[in-house]
Scaffold this motif. Structure first.
Motif, mmCIF file in Angstrom:
data_model
loop_
_atom_site.group_PDB
_atom_site.id
_atom_site.type_symbol
_atom_site.label_atom_id
_atom_site.label_comp_id
_atom_site.label_asym_id
_atom_site.label_seq_id
_atom_site.Cartn_x
_atom_site.Cartn_y
_atom_site.Cartn_z
ATOM 1 N N UNK A 254 5.662 -0.943 4.135
ATOM 2 C CA UNK A 254 6.359 0.040 2.820
ATOM 3 C C UNK A 254 5.717 0.794 1.851
ATOM 4 N N UNK A 255 6.114 2.236 1.773
ATOM 5 C CA UNK A 255 5.792 2.704 0.938
ATOM 6 C C UNK A 255 5.803 2.721 -0.445
ATOM 7 N N UNK A 256 4.347 2.145 -1.325
ATOM 8 C CA UNK A 256 4.547 1.085 -2.570
ATOM 9 C C UNK A 256 4.173 2.704 -3.580
ATOM 10 N N UNK A 257 5.241 2.744 -4.130
ATOM 11 C CA UNK A 257 5.023 3.992 -5.786
ATOM 12 C C UNK A 257 4.152 2.866 -6.865
ATOM 13 N N UNK A 258 3.085 3.797 -7.470
ATOM 14 C CA UNK A 258 2.595 3.399 -8.545
ATOM 15 C C UNK A 258 2.821 4.448 -9.277
ATOM 16 N N UNK A 259 3.323 4.352 -10.776
ATOM 17 C CA UNK A 259 3.265 4.749 -12.035
ATOM 18 C C UNK A 259 2.590 4.678 -12.917
ATOM 19 N N UNK A 260 1.297 5.387 -13.270
ATOM 20 C CA UNK A 260 -0.161 4.770 -14.764
ATOM 21 C C UNK A 260 1.007 5.028 -15.957
ATOM 22 N N UNK A 261 1.341 4.175 -16.434
ATOM 23 C CA UNK A 261 2.026 4.556 -17.989
ATOM 24 C C UNK A 261 1.317 3.853 -18.932
ATOM 25 N N UNK A 262 -0.353 3.834 -18.924
ATOM 26 C CA UNK A 262 -1.221 3.308 -19.718
ATOM 27 C C UNK A 262 -1.299 4.502 -20.776
ATOM 28 N N UNK A 263 -1.669 4.103 -22.446
ATOM 29 C CA UNK A 263 -1.498 4.582 -23.298
ATOM 30 C C UNK A 263 -3.233 4.892 -24.226
ATOM 31 N N UNK A 264 -2.546 5.635 -24.815
ATOM 32 C CA UNK A 264 -3.627 5.860 -25.156
ATOM 33 C C UNK A 264 -3.839 6.513 -27.301
ATOM 34 N N UNK A 265 -4.283 6.105 -28.510
ATOM 35 C CA UNK A 265 -3.841 5.969 -29.945
ATOM 36 C C UNK A 265 -4.579 8.158 -29.894
ATOM 37 N N UNK A 266 -5.519 8.701 -29.040
ATOM 38 C CA UNK A 266 -5.294 9.674 -29.340
ATOM 39 C C UNK A 266 -5.173 10.823 -27.691
ATOM 40 N N UNK A 267 -4.410 10.061 -27.092
ATOM 41 C CA UNK A 267 -4.567 10.417 -25.437
ATOM 42 C C UNK A 267 -6.009 10.901 -25.205
ATOM 43 N N UNK A 268 -7.042 9.366 -25.101
ATOM 44 C CA UNK A 268 -7.973 10.025 -24.959
ATOM 45 C C UNK A 268 -8.867 9.030 -23.768
ATOM 46 N N UNK A 269 -8.276 8.965 -22.439
ATOM 47 C CA UNK A 269 -8.046 8.169 -21.805
ATOM 48 C C UNK A 269 -8.769 8.652 -19.951
ATOM 49 N N UNK A 270 -10.539 8.529 -19.953
ATOM 50 C CA UNK A 270 -11.437 9.424 -19.758
ATOM 51 C C UNK A 270 -11.766 8.762 -18.070
ATOM 52 N N UNK A 271 -10.971 7.216 -17.425
ATOM 53 C CA UNK A 271 -11.682 6.808 -17.277
ATOM 54 C C UNK A 271 -10.251 5.660 -16.152
ATOM 55 N N UNK A 272 -10.205 5.507 -15.105
ATOM 56 C CA UNK A 272 -8.845 4.743 -14.667
ATOM 57 C C UNK A 272 -9.441 4.233 -12.899
ATOM 58 N N UNK A 273 -9.729 3.146 -13.513
ATOM 59 C CA UNK A 273 -9.822 2.143 -11.893
ATOM 60 C C UNK A 273 -9.283 1.207 -11.640
ATOM 61 N N UNK A 274 -8.416 1.221 -10.547
ATOM 62 C CA UNK A 274 -8.041 0.374 -9.843
ATOM 63 C C UNK A 274 -8.471 -0.658 -8.630
ATOM 64 N N UNK A 275 -7.558 -1.317 -8.683
ATOM 65 C CA UNK A 275 -8.425 -2.840 -7.778
ATOM 66 C C UNK A 275 -6.822 -2.994 -6.663
ATOM 67 N N UNK A 276 -7.399 -2.859 -5.563
ATOM 68 C CA UNK A 276 -6.525 -3.586 -4.387
ATOM 69 C C UNK A 276 -4.981 -2.237 -4.944
ATOM 70 N N UNK A 277 -5.110 -1.152 -5.354
ATOM 71 C CA UNK A 277 -3.818 -0.501 -5.214
ATOM 72 C C UNK A 277 -3.994 0.429 -3.635
ATOM 73 N N UNK A 278 -3.021 -0.166 -2.729
ATOM 74 C CA UNK A 278 -2.851 0.399 -1.144
ATOM 75 C C UNK A 278 -1.191 0.967 -1.526
ATOM 76 N N UNK A 279 -1.844 2.372 -0.236
ATOM 77 C CA UNK A 279 0.231 2.911 -0.543
ATOM 78 C C UNK A 279 0.651 1.553 0.891
#
Length: 670
Positions: A254-279
């Motif tokens: 079954x298809x899994x929908x992920x929503x990244x809702x991470x935040x930063x005080x400057x809205x300046x996230x430069x890298x996102x690293x997922x582990x085991x993020x499978x569809x």
């Protein structure tokens, strides 16, 4: 007699009044230098001390000119002349002006200026420059007196305070700030003391802070203050990693929908690293997914969430990947089973373009000529090499016109891969850029005069290969006359034209080089595709035969193993609805690109196919029968053959099993 005596006294008085400074040097403020000049006089009075200029202060066409040499001497500057460019350079207090005789344009610190008060000229061997232009450029004060007949130049000779700040927007309590002192004295005097305000290495509170610097010279004079405003920001807060899924329990497939809702005080996230993020997942049980985010300052945050995979199945694994793999992404498939798919036959129609393949020696060990031939008309050049030398090199495609008339080369689509240390990166890049250039054609021309040699494809030799680099190129060229072509490798610091006469043709080593006719390959399939699993075999040297050609350096017949440099156009006129088209590498890793119905698709978006147990999604048909056209060129450096796989629409979802009877409460495990 008396009248003459009175006239002489009057003239002497007038001369004295025009020759002396308007005010004595002693009246000047400390650190102020002053020069007094008089029209039509060679006399120069600097801080009360007189000297002689080689030419007088001269007015010409309403503009006052001064002898540049005398002026720069009094300013403690310098003047030089470039005999080649005919340019005079005047230097004063870390500033530079340049002039050309007869031109009102000049430069100030390398920037072109216009509107000089007059054009410089030479008077009896001395450069005369418009005094007001020089004064404005060097920031000198210019005051006229006696109706313009007396000019006074003045300027500060105090030390100059100046500094640079390493970070103008630091974070309070977090960022370290350093200061680079750039203070100097216009006449080279020593700086013996200094004073600072607010030059903290770290600031405790946010806000605008003015940092000020003063310096003192050996004569005891202090500079004017030099101030820089630093805008201190509040302390940086680390980012907050967070994500959600559309539910907590999923079926297998079954298809899994992920929503990244991470935040930063400057809205300046430069890298996102997922582990085991499978569809989707295909074994029951818990699955933990982790996300780590990093902001621009290296601060990180991590979050993990666990979902549950039930023992019910929505889609089997193969069907799931065929439905949900994004175009250009890869997915696992059973490599051995592919060989049992139905073979899709096709007819080959070769079309006229001459291919010049320079791929041997593949590893650059020596400078030399890597291939040579005489060609005309539509020609495609393909090079692929790795720099095995311990110095940087360049690859050139040069053309010599031995005809009686001038020749013209029209340069069409060009693709460059590398330089890069990794072969798959080069393979993917060169094929994608070349196909994109075909999709968005641009052209340029190179003229080759009769009897002359020119660089034919400048883009190829624009790049320098450092030791260990891999490099590949594809270039389409139309030559209006037969030209002698050479692919040449020389050290990057050498002139190719000066070096070429001493170079010889290198022997073939392992790989293929040669000239091949009819290097565009057209395949048309009019049968139904996609009703069953099928495959089309490409560049296998058996079903898809090799191009035959000649190595013109030895007059030896050769076969183009892998058909590298050939361009394939595959038109399939009856592809069933909901058919997935997949590329599968059969010879090992494959990194390349394809044009599918005029859209560029990478294989793959983020890497390459590692073996025959992986496929990359190229296209899915819609709700009706379609005509699909695929263009590609076998990527240099990748392994062949490849297969195009055709999968019919996956079966519908597997119905849920009958729910189990709910156990009595007393039997539930704690």
């Amino acid at each position: 007699m008396k009248k003459n005596w009175i006239s002489a006294v009057t003239a002497l008085s007038l001369f004295v009044s025009l020759s002396l400074p308007a005010r004595p040097s002693a009246a000047a403020a400390p650190g102020i230098e002053e020069i007094v000049l008089v029209q039509q006089s060679k006399k120069v009075v600097h801080n009360g001390v007189a000297s002689t200029s080689p030419q007088p202060l001269t007015m010409k066409n309403g503009v006052t000119y001064v002898a540049a040499k005398a002026l720069m001497k009094e300013l403690s500057g310098s003047i030089s002349f470039d005999a080649k460019t005919k340019v005079y350079k005047l230097n004063f207090s870390k500033q530079t002006m340049t002039f050309t005789v007869g031109k009102t344009t000049y430069t100030l610190d390398g920037k072109a200026k216009s509107g000089a008060q007059g054009a410089p000229y030479v008077l009896n061997g001395t450069l005369m420059v418009p005094i007001r232009t020089v004064a404005n450029g060097f920031g000198l004060s210019l005051i006229t007196a006696q109706g313009g007949k007396q000019l006074t130049l003045s300027w500060s000779m105090k030390p100059i305070a100046k500094f640079e700040v390493s970070n103008l927007k630091p974070y309070a309590e977090q960022s370290e700030v350093s200061y680079k002192d750039l203070s100097y004295h216009p006449r080279g005097y020593k700086i013996v003391a200094e004073r600072w305000e607010n030059n903290y290495s770290m600031f405790e509170q946010a806000g605008a802070v003015k940092v000020t610097h003063w310096v003192q010279d050996e004569a005891g004079l202090w500079s004017e203050p030099y101030t820089v405003t630093i805008n201190v920001k509040p302390p940086n807060q680390p980012p907050v990693a967070d994500f959600s899924t559309d539910k907590d329990v999923y079926k297998m497939g079954e298809l899994i929908h992920y929503e990244d809702v991470s935040t930063d005080d400057e809205n300046w996230i430069t890298n996102r690293k997922w582990t085991n993020k499978q569809k989707g997942f295909f074994t029951p049980g818990p699955q933990t997914i982790t996300l780590v985010v990093t902001d621009a300052h290296g601060e990180t945050s991590e979050i993990s969430k666990t979902i549950t995979i039930s023992d019910a199945t929505l889609y089997p694994e193969e069907s799931f990947h065929l439905l949900y793999t994004d175009i250009g992404d890869k997915f696992p498939l059973p490599g051995k089973d592919v060989l049992n798919y139905s073979l899709i036959p096709y007819d080959i129609m070769n079309q006229g373009v001459t291919l010049v393949r320079s791929n041997s020696p593949e590893t650059i060990v020596d400078e030399g000529i890597y291939y040579a031939d005489q060609v005309a008309g539509n020609v495609r050049f393909m090079t692929h090499n790795a720099n095995g030398r311990d110095v940087p090199v360049k690859i050139y495609i040069v053309a010599t016109n031995n005809n009686a008339t001038d020749a013209t080369a029209k340069i069409g689509p060009v693709g460059i891969g590398g330089p890069n240390l990794y072969v798959p990166n080069v393979a993917r890049s060169v094929s994608a850029k070349y196909l994109d250039a075909r999709l968005n054609p641009k052209s340029s021309t190179v003229s080759i005069p009769a009897g002359q040699t020119r660089i034919l494809v400048p883009a190829v030799s624009d790049k320098t290969l450092d030791p260990g680099d891999v490099y590949a190129s594809l270039a389409d060229v139309f030559l209006d006359q037969p030209l002698d072509i050479k692919v040449v490798v020389v050290n990057a610091d050498r002139n190719v034209f000066a070096t070429l006469p001493s170079l010889s043709v290198l022997p073939v080593v392992a790989h293929v080089r040669g000239t091949f006719d009819d290097a565009n390959r057209m395949m048309i399939v009019n049968r139904t595709i996609g009703d069953v699993k099928g495959r089309m075999v490409l560049a296998d040297n058996s079903i898809d035969t090799r191009l035959s050609g000649i190595d013109k350096t030895t007059d030896t017949p050769v076969l183009n193993s892998g058909n590298y440099g050939a361009v394939y156009t595959i038109r399939m006129n009856m592809v069933q609805p909901h058919t997935a088209i997949v590329v599968n590498g059969r010879g090992g890793y494959y990194a390349g690109a394809f044009l599918v119905n005029g859209k560029l698709v990478y294989a793959t978006n983020t890497g390459y196919l590692q073996n025959n147990n992986e496929g990359a999604m190229l296209y899915r048909t819609g709700d009706s029968i379609e005509s699909v056209t695929i263009q590609f060129t076998p990527a240099p450096g990748s392994n062949l053959p490849i297969n195009l796989l055709f999968y019919p629409e996956p079966p519908g979802a597997i119905p849920d099993p009958e729910p189990a009877t709910e156990p009595p409460l007393e039997n539930i495990e704690p």
